[in-house]
Design a protein around this motif. Sequence first.
Motif, PDB file in Angstrom:
ATOM      1  N   ASP A 291      -0.588  10.679  -2.614  1.00  0.00           N
ATOM      2  CA  ASP A 291      -0.052  10.159  -1.361  1.00  0.00           C
ATOM      3  C   ASP A 291       0.271  11.319  -0.420  1.00  0.00           C
TER       4      ASP A 291
ATOM      5  N   GLN B  68      -5.152   2.514   4.392  1.00  0.00           N
ATOM      6  CA  GLN B  68      -6.544   2.322   3.984  1.00  0.00           C
ATOM      7  C   GLN B  68      -7.389   2.047   5.229  1.00  0.00           C
TER       8      GLN B  68
ATOM      9  N   LEU C 143       0.830  -1.196   0.000  1.00  0.00           N
ATOM     10  CA  LEU C 143       0.000   0.000   0.000  1.00  0.00           C
ATOM     11  C   LEU C 143       0.869   1.252   0.000  1.00  0.00           C
TER      12      LEU C 143
ATOM     13  N   ASP D  87     -11.821  -4.131  -2.248  1.00  0.00           N
ATOM     14  CA  ASP D  87     -11.106  -2.854  -2.316  1.00  0.00           C
ATOM     15  C   ASP D  87      -9.600  -3.100  -2.405  1.00  0.00           C
TER      16      ASP D  87
ATOM     17  N   ILE E 183      -6.847  -2.464  -5.610  1.00  0.00           N
ATOM     18  CA  ILE E 183      -5.606  -1.706  -5.457  1.00  0.00           C
ATOM     19  C   ILE E 183      -4.424  -2.478  -6.038  1.00  0.00           C
TER      20      ILE E 183
ATOM     21  N   GLU F 253      -7.611   4.370  -5.632  1.00  0.00           N
ATOM     22  CA  GLU F 253      -6.574   3.792  -4.775  1.00  0.00           C
ATOM     23  C   GLU F 253      -5.763   2.775  -5.566  1.00  0.00           C
ATOM     24  N   THR F 254      -4.438   2.841  -5.449  1.00  0.00           N
ATOM     25  CA  THR F 254      -3.584   1.895  -6.169  1.00  0.00           C
ATOM     26  C   THR F 254      -2.299   1.673  -5.393  1.00  0.00           C
TER      27      THR F 254
ATOM     28  N   TYR G 114       1.194  11.354  -7.340  1.00  0.00           N
ATOM     29  CA  TYR G 114       0.100  10.501  -7.810  1.00  0.00           C
ATOM     30  C   TYR G 114       0.515   9.819  -9.116  1.00  0.00           C
TER      31      TYR G 114
ATOM     32  N   SER H 122      -4.710   8.416  -9.836  1.00  0.00           N
ATOM     33  CA  SER H 122      -4.772   7.852  -8.490  1.00  0.00           C
ATOM     34  C   SER H 122      -4.936   8.950  -7.446  1.00  0.00           C
ATOM     35  N   ARG H 123      -5.240   8.537  -6.237  1.00  0.00           N
ATOM     36  CA  ARG H 123      -5.268   9.466  -5.112  1.00  0.00           C
ATOM     37  C   ARG H 123      -3.845   9.891  -4.779  1.00  0.00           C
TER      38      ARG H 123
END
Length: 325
Positions: A213, A132, A128, A146, A150, A249-250, A218, A210-211
């Motif tokens: 960090d 999360q 991750l 979920d 990811i 999310e990735t 991103y 992506s979101r």
Amino acid sequence: LTGVVQGSGRINLNANATLRAGGSFELDDDGLEIAWGRDRVRVVWETSGAEDIPLGVYLIAAPSVAYTATSRRTRSVALVDKLTIPSEQAITKTLTVPAGANVIQAATNALALTGETGVIVTDSDRVLSAPQTWTPGTSILAVVNDLLAIAGYWSLWTDAQGRFQITPYVDPTSRPIAYEFAAGATSIHKPDWTLTSELAGVPNRVIVTSREDEAGAYFTATAEDTSPDSPTGYPARGRWIDHIEEGVETADQAALNAYTARRLTEVTSQAESFEQVKHALIPGLWYNQAVAFQSHDVSARATVTTMDIPLAVGAEVTAGWRRIS
């Protein structure tokens, strides 16, 4: 299981449903001792002189009982996908998986909260990039899926042996052909079927961001349909129709690339499809597998989206496929 009414059963598979497998059968209830809340049913197609064909393991429910004048009782029994177990069980307190945690191990740990065994896991070293968190009341299936998204994996699924599967997503064009359907003297499919097209507004490019960090970094990814054989691809249209997603999310760039390719497949999934394809039951064929098809003037590759399987001697599968090429 004794007392099953001959020819009454069927199995239904749908790759696009949350609970992808299910079915039903009629049961002569002559006092069988069945723990409806705990027992499982394994469905196997047995053919004399040929290999048995497993068709899944299911939870069971008996929503209705019919009585006759002779006091005979017949139950209509529903077969329920094992994905119901993590779907109906929720977390009871906030669950946080920290940044740096292995994504697939976290998904496996979440599934283990159900107490279920028989899980086939393809490991990954993806971690991750950001923590999360899920709130109380979130289903375990949602948590698992979920995390699998990811990592660029399939959502949780069950195979024909009834095992939970945690596996990487494979683009349809890269999936091995599970069976080749061909017209002719040895054909096992009926010549009557329907090819439908829903082309208007179907995207041919997916752009995903992506979101961010904690440092504000991103990832971005783009998947384009440039196939000359695609009726909705860029060569056929000469323009782009975009589908855009943000804040996804990735774990890393590779996972986002896989996710974006998958979303392109999903948003174009109804562009062309084969419907009402009737064929003999094939050992090992399951939803999301790829098949080759040659019939009349059509030569195509497709993925299995639906299968309706009557559990009766001589019965045929009625299938639906999404065309790949």
